[in-house]
Structure formats: structure tokens, C-alpha cells
Design a protein around this motif. Structure first.
Motif, PDB file in Angstrom:
ATOM      1  N   THR A  83      38.014  45.881  37.861  1.00  0.00           N
ATOM      2  CA  THR A  83      39.359  46.132  38.556  1.00  0.00           C
ATOM      3  C   THR A  83      39.428  46.103  39.939  1.00  0.00           C
ATOM      4  N   ILE A  84      40.367  45.642  40.963  1.00  0.00           N
ATOM      5  CA  ILE A  84      40.298  45.821  41.772  1.00  0.00           C
ATOM      6  C   ILE A  84      40.289  46.857  42.977  1.00  0.00           C
ATOM      7  N   GLN A  85      40.704  47.788  42.372  1.00  0.00           N
ATOM      8  CA  GLN A  85      40.998  49.559  42.434  1.00  0.00           C
ATOM      9  C   GLN A  85      39.313  49.748  42.434  1.00  0.00           C
ATOM     10  N   ASN A  86      39.117  49.291  41.138  1.00  0.00           N
ATOM     11  CA  ASN A  86      37.464  49.670  41.435  1.00  0.00           C
ATOM     12  C   ASN A  86      36.798  49.225  42.172  1.00  0.00           C
ATOM     13  N   MET A  87      37.385  47.903  42.248  1.00  0.00           N
ATOM     14  CA  MET A  87      36.501  47.479  43.294  1.00  0.00           C
ATOM     15  C   MET A  87      36.410  48.321  44.773  1.00  0.00           C
ATOM     16  N   ASP A  88      37.774  47.975  45.025  1.00  0.00           N
ATOM     17  CA  ASP A  88      37.605  48.732  46.383  1.00  0.00           C
ATOM     18  C   ASP A  88      37.174  49.934  46.666  1.00  0.00           C
ATOM     19  N   LYS A  89      37.131  50.963  45.469  1.00  0.00           N
ATOM     20  CA  LYS A  89      36.423  52.666  45.721  1.00  0.00           C
ATOM     21  C   LYS A  89      34.926  51.860  46.050  1.00  0.00           C
ATOM     22  N   MET A  91      33.193  48.822  47.374  1.00  0.00           N
ATOM     23  CA  MET A  91      33.010  48.700  48.533  1.00  0.00           C
ATOM     24  C   MET A  91      32.845  49.894  49.552  1.00  0.00           C
ATOM     25  N   LYS A  92      33.667  50.995  49.044  1.00  0.00           N
ATOM     26  CA  LYS A  92      33.855  51.991  50.316  1.00  0.00           C
ATOM     27  C   LYS A  92      32.317  52.590  49.848  1.00  0.00           C
ATOM     28  N   GLN A  95      30.176  51.262  51.950  1.00  0.00           N
ATOM     29  CA  GLN A  95      30.032  51.459  53.792  1.00  0.00           C
ATOM     30  C   GLN A  95      29.712  52.812  54.262  1.00  0.00           C
TER      31      GLN A  95
END
Length: 106
Positions: A83-89, A91-92, A95
């Protein structure tokens, strides 16, 4: 670095329904985010079923460790939906300059 592989398999439900799979890996030093996307063995018309794994390579120990559950919580091999939320987490996490999961959830 970003790399990807694709695979197509025959399907038991006909050549119009080939099973397709794509794996994209986002690599940042020893840390990797692996995004696998498929069409559910040819049952879907689009590549729309996605799973995220977080991986860590330790040059001293060798091999790759799946650390997904340490960041997202759950059991060791639980599926983490793409999901967008899981992919955001993910990628954070990729990094983060330090090893550890502080502030990333458990």
C-alpha cells in the motif's frame, strides 16, 4: 540503486491468463526494500497484488536477513501488503542512516 526482474509462467487456465511476476529492489547500502507484484497466478488482468519485504545484508555474518516484522510488527513471515502507507514506511526505513528501528513501529 533500483533493479527489477520479471517472470512469466504458463497457466493452468489457458495462455490468455499467464502468471506474471515483477520484483523491484530498492538498494541503499546493506538495506533493501523488495517489492513483489503479481497477477495472482493469472487470475487477475493487472499486476495488482503486491508484497513488501525489508532486507538487511550483514557483510560480517554473510547472507540476507528479513527484518520486515521488526519494522512493521507481526510474525516473521506475515505478508505486508503493498500500500502507499506501507511503501512510505519502507522507504523511510531504507533512508535511515543508522541501524535500528526506533520510531519505525514494532
Amino acid at each position: 540503486m533500483i533493479s527489477a526482474t520479471t517472470t512469466t509462467f504458463g497457466s493452468d487456465i489457458g495462455t490468455d491468463n499467464l502468471a506474471k511476476h515483477v520484483n523491484v529492489v530498492f538498494d541503499n547500502g546493506p538495506k533493501m526494500v523488495s517489492l513483489a507484484v503479481d497477477n495472482s497466478g493469472g487470475k487477475m488482468t493487472h499486476l495488482a497484488r503486491a508484497d513488501i519485504r525489508l532486507l538487511f545484508t550483514d557483510p560480517l555474518k554473510g547472507g540476507v536477513e528479513d527484518v520486515t516484522s521488526q519494522v512493521f510488527g507481526g510474525k516473521e513471515h506475515d505478508v505486508v501488503r503493498g500500500t502507499i502507507q506501507n511503501m512510505d514506511k519502507a522507504m523511510k526505513w531504507l533512508q535511515l542512516a543508522r541501524w535500528g528501528f526506533c520510531g519505525m513501529g514494532a
